[in-house]
Scaffold this active site. Sequence first.
Site, PDB file in Angstrom:
ATOM      1  N   ASP A  31       0.845  -1.193   0.000  1.00  0.00           N
ATOM      2  CA  ASP A  31       0.000   0.000   0.000  1.00  0.00           C
ATOM      3  C   ASP A  31       0.885   1.249   0.000  1.00  0.00           C
ATOM      4  OD1 ASP A  31      -3.215   0.513   0.998  1.00  0.00           O
ATOM      5  OD2 ASP A  31      -1.810   2.195   1.097  1.00  0.00           O
ATOM      6  N   ILE A  32       0.479   2.256  -0.770  1.00  0.00           N
ATOM      7  CA  ILE A  32       1.280   3.479  -0.888  1.00  0.00           C
ATOM      8  C   ILE A  32       1.242   4.306   0.399  1.00  0.00           C
ATOM      9  CG2 ILE A  32      -0.492   5.063  -1.774  1.00  0.00           C
ATOM     10  CD1 ILE A  32       1.567   5.875  -3.963  1.00  0.00           C
ATOM     11  N   ASN A  88     -12.935  -3.402   2.377  1.00  0.00           N
ATOM     12  CA  ASN A  88     -13.851  -2.272   2.512  1.00  0.00           C
ATOM     13  C   ASN A  88     -14.800  -2.255   1.320  1.00  0.00           C
ATOM     14  OD1 ASN A  88     -12.517  -1.353   4.852  1.00  0.00           O
ATOM     15  ND2 ASN A  88     -11.002  -0.267   3.622  1.00  0.00           N
ATOM     16  N   VAL A  97     -10.794   2.951  -3.514  1.00  0.00           N
ATOM     17  CA  VAL A  97     -10.402   2.495  -4.853  1.00  0.00           C
ATOM     18  C   VAL A  97     -11.373   1.389  -5.255  1.00  0.00           C
ATOM     19  CG1 VAL A  97      -8.609   1.436  -6.261  1.00  0.00           C
ATOM     20  CG2 VAL A  97      -7.970   3.109  -4.502  1.00  0.00           C
ATOM     21  N   HIS A 101     -10.225  -5.377  -3.319  1.00  0.00           N
ATOM     22  CA  HIS A 101      -8.899  -5.702  -2.786  1.00  0.00           C
ATOM     23  C   HIS A 101      -9.019  -6.118  -1.333  1.00  0.00           C
ATOM     24  CE1 HIS A 101      -9.688  -1.370  -2.483  1.00  0.00           C
ATOM     25  NE2 HIS A 101      -9.057  -1.397  -1.320  1.00  0.00           N
ATOM     26  N   HIS A 103      -6.974  -5.992   2.179  1.00  0.00           N
ATOM     27  CA  HIS A 103      -5.853  -5.398   2.908  1.00  0.00           C
ATOM     28  C   HIS A 103      -5.272  -6.471   3.828  1.00  0.00           C
ATOM     29  CE1 HIS A 103      -6.865  -0.983   2.289  1.00  0.00           C
ATOM     30  NE2 HIS A 103      -8.044  -1.523   2.021  1.00  0.00           N
TER      31      HIS A 103
HETATM   32  P1  5GP Z   1      -9.689   1.255   0.235  1.00  0.00           P
HETATM   33  O1  5GP Z   1      -9.854   2.541   0.988  1.00  0.00           O
HETATM   34  O2  5GP Z   1     -10.339   1.349  -1.135  1.00  0.00           O
HETATM   35  O3  5GP Z   1     -10.122   0.050   0.999  1.00  0.00           O
HETATM   36  O4  5GP Z   1      -8.148   1.053   0.041  1.00  0.00           O
HETATM   37  C1  5GP Z   1      -7.433   1.619  -1.015  1.00  0.00           C
HETATM   38  C2  5GP Z   1      -5.988   1.592  -0.632  1.00  0.00           C
HETATM   39  O5  5GP Z   1      -5.236   1.831  -1.793  1.00  0.00           O
HETATM   40  C3  5GP Z   1      -5.592   2.664   0.389  1.00  0.00           C
HETATM   41  O6  5GP Z   1      -5.055   2.035   1.545  1.00  0.00           O
HETATM   42  C4  5GP Z   1      -4.569   3.505  -0.348  1.00  0.00           C
HETATM   43  O7  5GP Z   1      -3.521   3.944   0.466  1.00  0.00           O
HETATM   44  C5  5GP Z   1      -4.104   2.580  -1.456  1.00  0.00           C
HETATM   45  N1  5GP Z   1      -3.684   3.243  -2.672  1.00  0.00           N
HETATM   46  C6  5GP Z   1      -4.313   4.272  -3.296  1.00  0.00           C
HETATM   47  N2  5GP Z   1      -3.652   4.633  -4.388  1.00  0.00           N
HETATM   48  C7  5GP Z   1      -2.574   3.820  -4.460  1.00  0.00           C
HETATM   49  C8  5GP Z   1      -1.491   3.721  -5.404  1.00  0.00           C
HETATM   50  O8  5GP Z   1      -1.400   4.433  -6.393  1.00  0.00           O
HETATM   51  N3  5GP Z   1      -0.556   2.762  -5.156  1.00  0.00           N
HETATM   52  C9  5GP Z   1      -0.629   1.934  -4.066  1.00  0.00           C
HETATM   53  N4  5GP Z   1       0.343   1.047  -3.933  1.00  0.00           N
HETATM   54  N5  5GP Z   1      -1.625   2.009  -3.173  1.00  0.00           N
HETATM   55  C10 5GP Z   1      -2.586   2.941  -3.370  1.00  0.00           C
END
Ligand code: 5GP
Length: 115
Positions: A31-32, A88, A97, A101, A103
Amino acid sequence: MPTDTLFAKIARREVPAQIVYQDEVVTAFHDINPVAPTHILIIPNKVIPTMNDATDDDAALLGRLMLTAQKIAKQVGIAEGGYRLVVNCNPDGGQSVYHLHVHLLGGRKMTWPPG
Ligand code: 5GP
């Protein structure tokens, strides 16, 4: 269904990411913006926007996501101590996103309930 997402671009290596595992079905990458010492995302290579969009045909794929997370947890040394797997879904679930996915979070003690 959208055919392309940020995470699909990562899986195709069009957007850079620290990929830790990839096969023909799933991709895993750091994760970024990590919220734990280990924070890895495991995605299906094909686009499924949210958990709501998964179907019975995706049953094996969903299992593959979980088992990939389990294997990575062992590889990075957090399996014995423990870890958390999170999916999520939609705004109330905290999804940002829209490419399904899992986590993989570990390396510190998790609290409950989540925020
Ligand atoms: P969500 O909130 O959709 O469950 O998780 C999305 C995750 O994607 C977040 O933890 C966010 O930090 C990660 N994320 C968003 N953009 C990028 C990216 O460009 N690269 C990577 N490696 N992770 C990302």
